[in-house]
Design an enzyme around this catalytic site. Structure first.
Site, mmCIF file in Angstrom:
data_model
loop_
_atom_site.group_PDB
_atom_site.id
_atom_site.type_symbol
_atom_site.label_atom_id
_atom_site.label_comp_id
_atom_site.label_asym_id
_atom_site.label_seq_id
_atom_site.Cartn_x
_atom_site.Cartn_y
_atom_site.Cartn_z
ATOM 1 N N ASP A 334 -9.328 8.820 -34.465
ATOM 2 C CA ASP A 334 -9.332 8.721 -33.017
ATOM 3 C C ASP A 334 -8.266 8.549 -32.387
ATOM 4 O O ASP A 334 -7.457 7.971 -32.714
ATOM 5 C CB ASP A 334 -10.849 7.676 -32.433
ATOM 6 C CG ASP A 334 -10.020 6.238 -32.917
ATOM 7 O OD1 ASP A 334 -10.219 5.467 -31.807
ATOM 8 O OD2 ASP A 334 -9.694 6.010 -33.918
ATOM 9 N N GLU A 335 -8.119 8.925 -30.989
ATOM 10 C CA GLU A 335 -7.050 8.397 -30.052
ATOM 11 C C GLU A 335 -5.552 8.669 -30.734
ATOM 12 O O GLU A 335 -4.799 7.772 -30.657
ATOM 13 C CB GLU A 335 -7.303 7.123 -29.588
ATOM 14 C CG GLU A 335 -8.258 7.114 -28.567
ATOM 15 C CD GLU A 335 -8.594 5.500 -28.234
ATOM 16 O OE1 GLU A 335 -8.761 5.574 -26.967
ATOM 17 O OE2 GLU A 335 -8.683 4.524 -28.785
#
Lengths: 482, 540
Positions: A334-335
């Site tokens: 993620d991210e």
């Protein structure tokens, strides 16, 4: 709806019949709703029939017997005996029929729970013997928990249990709770205590977000510097022994432990130990390792263009795989912010060489594919956050994709979670939902209600795909394709 | 997001030694906010420290009263208490080496704190008490001087915060001179024992936390609509019928226990028996006390506020508050007066008649004023002072000149100006409702709220005697009261104690981090306040 009325009817009659509850004063603003009938299990079983007839139990000679030889049952019997009769001072009610034992017929003994484990059970409470039937030891655990909730001590200090028939099985197979031990260290005892609470609530997955930017408490034998330099302090680590203790504690409660070693983002702490692991950012446009706040730091996000990166991943994940027996590993993903990669000329060259142009999704995909290959070779199955899928990456058709983004976090940045979930499901991925269950986002009032009302299948879809839900700190639900 | 590591090397009028967390550098960890080291909370009025450090002889440390200073139980018990607070129980620090005798270097060792104060001890802290003190730690001697024993208590707490554990049972303290006194005299915490019962154990734990944050008033909102846990001597049915159940009662012994525990820590216990509203639980035992409500001309079975038209109401109140005045030794009683819903009064024909006979017409605020006036007179008759919530003033009632008005609603900046312009002593709580939780580092908002931030003369501003942080009990009980209150309440503790100019959140951040971990080390479940991080001693 009919069965709800049915249940309410019995709940009300129980309220008038038994006395195992506190008498509230009749205020002008009465407390809303019904006084809970004592002995009501949570979560609500699939099928639950009870009557107002009550029995009692003598704590001094109540027996819990089971027919399968299994360490899990041995531990469970002791645990539930302590829970029911250990500290509590109740005694049998003299005027009621007695239930003398709980007889558990479970199928085979198993060692570790898995995603396909059968947790169904049938529980019948009648005088003499309570029977608990299940096809596996996991179902027996769930049934034992339910039994422990049906039996209660009333205001006269007497044990009571209603005549009950329950046939129960979970709607979803993956019901998880995530804890973050990187932003703040959590003591092993705290984690164990939480596993108990999870078992009482029939959660069956402990998603352990063990390391992140801020700290790296996992003690690695392959890379001892990771925790030496990355943990908050020498006592704020999880040794092999700590991890074994946690996994064992969870196992005996039918809880899977799935660790998350999140990459390529969320890896600042790894960079303290591993040279050349993080991408050097060119904040000033000329020199590596220069920041450009708030775009990027001096070093951040795993460097996807070096072979050494994948050596590290391979070595570390192999060790993690030895430590954690569950078939699944959470890879994070993620991210993975692009700014640092975009600032680095070597990465630029690499992308040109590979024909990625300036499309960082292709670079992300490249990284993901290499990691998936490593992990697949270890016969490990994968869970990851949905960010790469949003970006158009292909993440492997038996990867479970976990949806976390929701407009409620930031209406300017994110859409309602359904708008992430639907595309993921449409692409055919098994899915977990967490977005509406971020319990770290506290607010004033009875916020449990909005969590309760979040329905993971509340989206427009053609067919029911396998959806599981892993809540950040909360429950996951899963259901199978018809 | 990448954190920025900061060395906190700033000062106002104060200098203090701040190691740039050498321990943290070693582990290259990344807490969002780095803790300072050796900074007391709340910040003293005047503090000078140097880099010179002394060892502290924990094993042989003595708190001594200077000859000539009149002793009393308060200081004797405080000495015993602070020995443990400063150095921890010995079993914790030297668990594996029970026979080890620490041998600090004799030359640079502080092994005693001499305490001196002038006035003989009062039994109880009051609004007029002097909490100022001077603390000097130089050349191996440590001395604490104050006018009253209360200043000594505050100074003892500060002293205990200057002693820094070094591990392996060693402690150090910096060369320090402090002159300190509170900005406001009334620094309170409200707890609600009615919406959810709070055990005496938790109340005491909270009083200890308050003392360590220099709070000096425990505003005990002990009864309300939902439950009446106060076990009245004269009217035992009030708790028999009004408490949630017999396990959720404050007996007279419990109350004495709490008052004594607070007294020894220089904390006043101000009870609130809120009326005429918030009294549903009183009605089940005192018949005819509450107004019977009507709908379409007939009784509808519900009840409203206390019936102000009945003489029996005042007879009861006189008797009840006579008991309250005896049981609670503080000069002040909080009488509530908030959120009075007039609709039941309006529906009741007897009250309508009464209004006419009194010439109030349809102005129910006048009826409220009438009630409050009579209640205040009753309390005055017992020679007690009173606090009330702002509505009584807002609704136009003219109350006695020495009333303390507590501002709790929105629009408080204007309200403070209004209430002080009317000449009343004032407290602020509006911006400090800690029951309203939200995600993130909300202590910063509480820190930024200033009770004298309104347009007014200096005479008006002087009428603001302090404030209170309120933790209403709708969603609070024993399971979460300490973590929900601390260390958020510490932000308010500093706002009320320290100088007006101590208002920079960025300057306070690292100190708040240190203070939170200090509370954790001392055994309080003080929750994280500043994002990712850790405390050096996590799990006492």
């Amino acid at each position: 709806m009919a069965s709800l009325t049915f249940h309410l009817f019995f709940l009300i009659t129980q309220w008038t019949f038994s006395e195992g509850y506190i008498t509230y004063i009749a205020a002008r603003l009465p407390l809303k709703g019904f006084i809970a009938a004592p002995g009501a299990p949570w979560p609500m079983p699939k099928e639950w029939i009870n009557s107002t007839e009550q029995f009692t139990v003598d704590p001094r000679d109540f027996l819990i017997v089971y027919d399968v030889e299994c360490d899990i049952m041995v531990a469970a019997e002791k645990r539930y005996r302590d829970l029911l009769f250990g500290k509590q001072s109740g005694r049998k009610a003299p005027d009621l029929k007695q239930v003398e034992k709980l007889h558990i017929t479970s199928g085979k003994c198993e060692q570790y729970p898995s995603i396909g484990s059968n947790e169904s059970y049938a529980l019948t409470v009648s005088p003499g013997t309570v029977s608990l039937e299940s096809s596996t030891v996991w179902g027996a655990l769930r049934g034992l928990e339910t039994f422990s909730q049906l039996l209660y001590i009333d205001s006269n200090n007497e044990f009571k249990i209603n005549a009950t028939t329950i046939v129960d099985s979970p709607r979803f197979q993956h019901r998880g709770l995530m804890l973050d031990t990187a932003r703040h260290y959590l003591a092993v005892d705290t984690i164990l205590s939480n596993l108990d609470a999870m078992a009482y609530n029939k959660f069956n997955v402990f998603h352990w977000h063990i390391v992140d930017d801020q700290s790296f408490p996992y003690v690695s034998e392959a890379f001892p510097d990771l925790s030496k330099k990355g943990a908050y302090g020498p006592n704020l680590v999880y040794t092999k022994s700590d991890i074994q203790k946690i996994i064992e504690y969870a196992r005996l409660r039918g809880i899977r432990v799935i660790p998350e070693f999140d990459t390529p983002g969320h890896t600042q702490s790894w960079g303290r130990a591993l040279k050349d692991f993080l991408t050097p950012c060119y904040g000033d446009g000329k020199n590596p390792g220069t920041a450009n706040y708030t775009s990027h730091a001096e070093y951040e996000i795993v460097n996807p263009i070096l072979n050494s990166t994948y050596d590290v991943i391979h070595k570390l994940y192999s060790e993690v795989k030895r430590d954690f027996p569950d078939q699944y590993l959470h890879l994070g993903m993620d991210e993975a912010y692009r700014a640092c990669w975009a600032s680095n000329p070597e990465i630029k060259n690499f992308m040109a060489l590979k024909g990625f142009g300036s499309n960082f999704t292709l670079l992300e995909q490249y990284y993901i594919e290499k990691v998936i290959t490593i992990v697949k070779n270890m016969s490990t199955k994968i869970i990851m956050w949905h960010d790469p899928v949003d970006n158009g990456a292909e993440v492997g058709n038996d990867t479970i994709v976990q949806v976390w983004k929701d407009a409620v976090f930031d209406p300017k940045k994110f859409l309602p979670w359904q708008q992430y979930l639907v595309p993921v499901v449409k692409k055919g991925y098994k899915t977990l939902l967490s977005a509406c269950w971020y319990l770290n986002h506290i607010s004033y009032g009875p916020d449990w209600r909005k969590r309760y009302e979040c329905e993971p299948l509340n989206f427009t879809g053609q067919c029911m795909t396998l959806v599981t839900v892993d809540t950040l700190f909360i429950r996951d639900l899963e259901f199978k394709k018809n | 997001m990448a954190g920025i590591r900061r060395c906190m090397l700033f000062s106002f009028l104060l200098f203090y030694v701040t190691e740039c967390n050498s321990r943290l550098k070693k582990y290259n960890a990344r807490p969002a906010v780095l803790a300072t080291s050796g900074s007391p909370w709340p910040l003293p009025r005047n503090m000078t420290t140097t880099q010179v450090q002394y060892q502290v002889d924990a094993d042989n440390f003595k708190f001594m009263l200077n000859t000539g200073t009149p002793s009393c139980d308060i200081i004797v018990k405080a000495f015993a208490r602070y020995k443990v607070i400063a150095f921890g129980p010995r079993s914790e620090t030297l668990k594996f080496r029970p026979n080890f005798r620490r041998r600090p270097n004799k030359e640079n060792t502080v092994n005693q704190l001499t305490v001196r104060y002038v006035q003989p001890c009062d039994q109880y802290l009051s609004l007029e008490s002097d909490e100022s003190y001077t603390l000097v730690v130089t050349g191996n001697t440590a001395s604490l001087t104050a006018n009253e024993v209360w200043g000594a208590l505050r100074g003892l707490e500060t002293f205990s915060q200057l002693i820094l554990p070094q591990g392996s049972g060693m402690y150090v303290i910096n060369n320090t001179v402090i002159h300190d006194a509170p900005r406001f005299k009334h620094r309170g915490v409200l707890l609600d024992g009615s919406r959810h019962f709070l055990s005496v154990l938790k109340l005491k734990e909270n009083l200890e936390a308050m003392a360590q944050n220099k709070f000096n008033v425990f505003h005990w909102h002990i009864v309300d609509d939902q439950a009446f846990p106060y076990d009245s001597i004269k009217f035992p049915n009030m708790s028999k019928l009004g408490a949630y159940d017999s396990n959720h009662i404050y007996s007279q012994a419990d109350i004495k226990d709490v008052i004594e525990f607070a007294r020894l820590r220089g904390i006043r216990v101000v009870p609130e028996f809120d009326s005429p509203g918030h009294t549903q639980s009183w009605g089940s035992s005192i018949s005819n006390l509450l107004t019977k409500c009507y709908k379409n001309g007939s009784l509808d079975g519900s009840y409203g506020p206390v019936n102000p038209a009945e003489e029996s109401s005042y007879n009861f109140l006189k008797s009840f508050f006579g008991e309250v005045a005896d049981v609670f030794p503080d000069h002040y009683i909080h009488l509530g007066g908030d959120e009075v819903d007039f609709s039941c009064w309006e529906s009741n024909p007897e009250i309508m008649k009464f209004m006419q006979s009194m010439g109030f017409g349809k102005d129910y605020a006048k009826l409220e004023e009438f009630y409050m006036q009579k209640l205040l007179n009753i309390i005055s008759g017992y020679r007690k002072g009173y606090l009330i919530w702002q509505e009584v003033i807002d609704n136009g009632a003219k109350v006695a000149a020495d009333t303390v008005v507590e501002v709790w609603k929105g629009g408080y900046i204007d309200e403070l100006a209004k209430v002080t312009s009317l000449g009343y002593k004032t407290l602020l709580s509006s911006c400090w409702y800690l029951d309203y939780i939200s995600y993130g580092s909300d202590w910063r908002n509480y820190y930024g709220c200033d009770p004298q931030n309104f347009n007014g003369t200096s005479a008006q501003k002087a009428l603001v005697i302090g404030g209170e942080t309120c933790l209403w009990g709708e969603y609070v009980d024993d399971t979460n009261v300490i973590s929900r209150l601390w260390p958020r309440a510490s932000a308010i503790a500093e706002r009320l104690w320290s100088d007006e100019s101590v208002n920079s959140v960025s300057a306070a951040e690292g100190r708040m981090e240190e203070h939170r971990c200090r509370m954790v080390r001392r055994g309080f479940d003080a929750q994280p306040m500043n994002g990712p991080g850790f405390c050096p001693v996590e799990f006492p």
